[in-house]
Design an enzyme around this catalytic site. Structure first.
Site, PDB file in Angstrom:
ATOM      1  CG  ASN A   9      16.495   5.452  -2.860  1.00  0.00           C
ATOM      2  OD1 ASN A   9      16.618   5.456  -1.504  1.00  0.00           O
ATOM      3  ND2 ASN A   9      15.999   4.768  -3.426  1.00  0.00           N
ATOM      4  CE  LYS A  11      18.702   2.591  -4.428  1.00  0.00           C
ATOM      5  NZ  LYS A  11      18.863   1.573  -5.532  1.00  0.00           N
ATOM      6  CG  HIS A  95      12.993   1.960  -4.880  1.00  0.00           C
ATOM      7  ND1 HIS A  95      13.543   0.794  -5.259  1.00  0.00           N
ATOM      8  CD2 HIS A  95      13.724   3.026  -5.419  1.00  0.00           C
ATOM      9  CE1 HIS A  95      15.002   1.185  -5.795  1.00  0.00           C
ATOM     10  NE2 HIS A  95      14.957   2.471  -5.904  1.00  0.00           N
ATOM     11  CD  GLU A  97      17.098  -0.982  -4.753  1.00  0.00           C
ATOM     12  OE1 GLU A  97      16.811  -0.316  -3.570  1.00  0.00           O
ATOM     13  OE2 GLU A  97      17.544  -0.817  -5.469  1.00  0.00           O
ATOM     14  CD  GLU A 167      14.497   4.667  -9.389  1.00  0.00           C
ATOM     15  OE1 GLU A 167      15.410   5.570  -9.044  1.00  0.00           O
ATOM     16  OE2 GLU A 167      14.058   3.788  -8.714  1.00  0.00           O
ATOM     17  N   GLY A 173      22.023   0.200 -10.034  1.00  0.00           N
ATOM     18  CA  GLY A 173      23.096  -0.405  -9.310  1.00  0.00           C
ATOM     19  C   GLY A 173      23.869  -1.045 -10.042  1.00  0.00           C
ATOM     20  CB  SER A 213      23.834   3.549 -13.490  1.00  0.00           C
ATOM     21  OG  SER A 213      23.637   2.156 -12.940  1.00  0.00           O
TER      22      SER A 213
HETATM   23  P1  13P Z   1      21.660   3.719  -8.507  1.00  0.00           P
HETATM   24  O1  13P Z   1      21.797   5.254  -9.060  1.00  0.00           O
HETATM   25  O2  13P Z   1      22.515   3.191  -7.409  1.00  0.00           O
HETATM   26  O3  13P Z   1      21.527   2.676  -9.830  1.00  0.00           O
HETATM   27  O4  13P Z   1      20.341   3.495  -7.764  1.00  0.00           O
HETATM   28  C1  13P Z   1      18.947   4.493  -8.549  1.00  0.00           C
HETATM   29  C2  13P Z   1      17.798   4.031  -7.571  1.00  0.00           C
HETATM   30  O5  13P Z   1      17.512   3.075  -7.468  1.00  0.00           O
HETATM   31  C3  13P Z   1      17.120   5.319  -7.233  1.00  0.00           C
HETATM   32  O6  13P Z   1      15.910   4.870  -6.328  1.00  0.00           O
END
Ligand code: 13P
Length: 251
Positions: A9, A11, A95, A97, A167, A173, A213
């Protein structure tokens, strides 16, 4: 035996040129791998060019979001028809976010899932708890609410097309990965929930990815867990070498 999927992803990262460069490097590093699914989810603006760049490779394409209507007066939105048109086979839905910054709710997630399926897109439904929820023992209640809300009104046949990504928000992150034990036991809870809503045969077929992560250093331990059928990778998917190492950890 469930087939592993390693999904990136991206982002809100990468220009078109950077995205094309990334998938070129990635396809070079992974071109003989066919035993698992490799997926990239670029930004909307890079989808078309990345789609062209991965033609003839083993890399699949997904979008990070979509609206549920096909077309109309919805300024700034992108429809399922449009992402299909540029070659997407998958779409990430709900997601954390999107839920946190863009007001997505169980209801909008449910509508998007339904719409994606009606366009034969394979949705990756994201669920996960916040740190305070994990610490107060509310994880299972939160996940159950998200699962029941997202899947309201779905048949077993529809459910079979859906991939779930667990997640935990506290691991996204932050560099704090869930331990393989925490991830596996939580994903077992999710699988059991799917079994109770639908049936256990279906629950055994559903792929549940872990995200939060995931890095080359921890991928093997996570991917060897019984209930972890792949990874949804954020930061480490932006680097072809790191992402290729995570893919190799799943072989
Ligand atoms: P990270 O791998 O940067 O922690 O992000 C995970 C994520 O949100 C994937 O959709």
């Amino acid at each position: 035996m469930r087939r592993l999927m390693i999904a990136g992803n991206w982002k809100m990262n990468k220009t078109v040129a950077e995205g094309v460069d990334l998938v070129r490097k990635l396809s070079y590093a992974t071109n003989n791998i066919t035993s698992l699914d490799i997926l990239v989810c670029p930004t909307f603006t890079a989808l078309k060019s990345v789609s062209e760049a991965i033609k003839g490779t083993n890399i699949k394409l997904g979008a990070q979001n979509m609206f549920w209507e096909e077309s109309g007066a919805y300024t700034g939105e992108i429809s399922p028809l449009m992402i299909k048109d540029v070659g997407c086979e998958y779409v990430i839905i709900g997601h954390s976010e999107r839920r946190e910054y863009f007001g997505e709710t169980e209801e909008t997630v449910n509508k998007k899932l339904k719409s994606a399926l009606s366009y034969s897109l394979k949705p990756i439904l994201c669920i996960g708890e916040k740190l305070a929820e994990r610490e107060s023992g509310a994880t299972e209640r939160v996940l159950e609410t998200q699962i029941v809300g997202a899947l309201d009104g779905f048949s077993a046949v529809e459910m079979e097309q859906i991939i779930i990504a667990y997640e935990p928000i506290w691991a996204i992150g932050t560099g704090k990965t869930a331990t393989p034990e925490i991830a596996d036991s939580t994903q077992k809870f999710i699988r059991d929930k799917i079994a109770s809503i639908f049936n256990s045969q279906l629950a055994n077929k559903i792929r549940i990815l872990y995200g939060g992560s995931v890095k080359p250093e921890n991928a093997k331990d996570l991917l060897s867990c019984e209930n972890i059928d792949g990874a949804l990778v954020g930061g480490a998917s932006l680097d072809a070498d790191k992402f290729a190492k995570i893919i190799e950890a799943g072989l």
